[in-house]
Design an enzyme around this catalytic site. Structure first.
Site, short mmCIF file in Angstrom:
data_model
loop_
_atom_site.label_atom_id
_atom_site.label_comp_id
_atom_site.label_asym_id
_atom_site.label_seq_id
_atom_site.Cartn_x
_atom_site.Cartn_y
_atom_site.Cartn_z
N ARG A 95 0.84 -1.20 0.00
CA ARG A 95 0.00 0.00 0.00
C ARG A 95 0.88 1.25 0.00
O ARG A 95 0.57 2.22 -0.69
CB ARG A 95 -0.94 0.00 1.21
CG ARG A 95 -2.06 -1.01 1.10
CD ARG A 95 -3.04 -0.89 2.24
NE ARG A 95 -3.88 0.30 2.14
CZ ARG A 95 -4.67 0.74 3.11
NH1 ARG A 95 -4.73 0.09 4.27
NH2 ARG A 95 -5.40 1.82 2.93
N CYS B 258 -1.32 5.70 9.26
CA CYS B 258 -1.63 4.44 8.58
C CYS B 258 -2.75 4.75 7.60
O CYS B 258 -2.73 5.80 6.96
CB CYS B 258 -2.01 3.35 9.59
SG CYS B 258 -3.38 3.82 10.67
#
Length: 294
Positions: free
Chosen positions: A185, A243
């Protein structure tokens, strides 16, 4: 203040407290079962939890979804979090232990918020329910509904950064912005939920799984210090973590504290950043992107 508690130590503490007067400070166990794939962990909680544990709904009690533009899991208001603390049965003077079935990755959100609220003694069950089961300790089924508590929340005990401060830290020559998401990611190879792929320019990849050993427990302090030092972290310069939506980044903050480094949380995280079209994103393994900082 210690951050972790071992399952055997927790079980011994709960056993010892069973014979204490009901008004005495106690260890309250909070079950924060949550994942992106299964946000409602109440069913898993009812199937089996640490005896006496109260279920905590991360989406409704550890976040405020009415806060538009703040990412997928904005922080709750101080008043709302105080109400949640009291629903869980927390009283001033109690100790709290937060538990999940994901090596602390969702429970750390409750740990961070309780610390942010000024709650005195809060620990993460090291290794989570996996370690509890591995130790042969019993599970309880059904719901636990405690007597309401009287704990108070006073936000401000933990450092927080916002969108602009995350941008500035990513661009700074000194200080480190850590991206706690999985490497694919960070590199922008996949993005299952947010509108754009990639990372905040200047951020360093530090996947949350790297905080853990093979048994899902936090690595020792010296190993964590070495890990973060290799990523450019030191105790003398600013450090912050983000995050996808500010949940697992709290795990990074806990790991950094174990390593002896105070770190800020960017609650909006990439879910907020990627929704601002004027904010650039970087792709690839380099902090500044494949072609340098946009």
């Amino acid at each position: 203040m210690p951050i972790l508690i071992d399952p055997v130590e927790l079980a011994a503490r709960l056993d010892a407290e069973r014979d204490e007067p009901s008004g005495s400070p106690r260890t309250r166990v909070l079950d924060v079962r949550w994942t992106l794939a299964e946000p409602d962990g109440s069913g898993a909680y009812r199937t089996g939890h640490v005896p006496g544990a109260v279920y905590v709904d991360l989406d409704t009690e550890l976040a405020d979804h009415s806060a538009a533009g703040e990412g997928r899991h904005p922080l709750p208001t101080e008043a709302a979090f105080e109400r949640a603390m009291r629903r869980w049965g927390l009283r001033d003077g109690d100790a709290a232990v937060v538990v999940d079935d994901a090596a602390g990755m969702s429970a750390a959100r409750a740990w961070w918020l309780l610390r942010h609220a000024g709650f005195g003694d809060v620990r993460i069950l090291d290794g989570g329910l996996g370690a509890w089961r591995a130790a042969g300790l019993p599970l309880e089924q059904g719901d636990v509904v405690p007597q309401p508590g009287d704990a108070s929340a006073h936000f401000g005990a933990m450092p927080v950064i916002d969108l602009d401060e995350a941008d500035a830290l990513g661009a700074a020559d000194r200080g480190v912005l850590l991206d706690a998401r999985a490497g694919e990611r960070y590199r922008g190879e996949v993005e299952p939920i947010d509108p754009r792929a990639g990372h905040i320019p200047g951020a360093v990849s530090a996947p949350t799984a790297g905080n853990l050993d093979a048994d899902g427990r936090f690595r020792p302090a010296d190993a964590l210090r070495a890990r973060f030092a290799a990523l450019g972290v030191d105790a003398e310069h600013p450090v912050a973590a983000y995050c996808g939506s500010g949940v697992t980044a709290a795990h990074a903050v806990a790991a950094l504290e174990i390593a002896g480094v105070e770190a800020a949380l960017y609650p909006g995280s990439f879910s907020q950043w990627s929704n601002h079209a004027e904010r650039p994103v970087a792709l690839g393994a380099s902090p500044d992107g494949e072609d340098g900082r946009p």
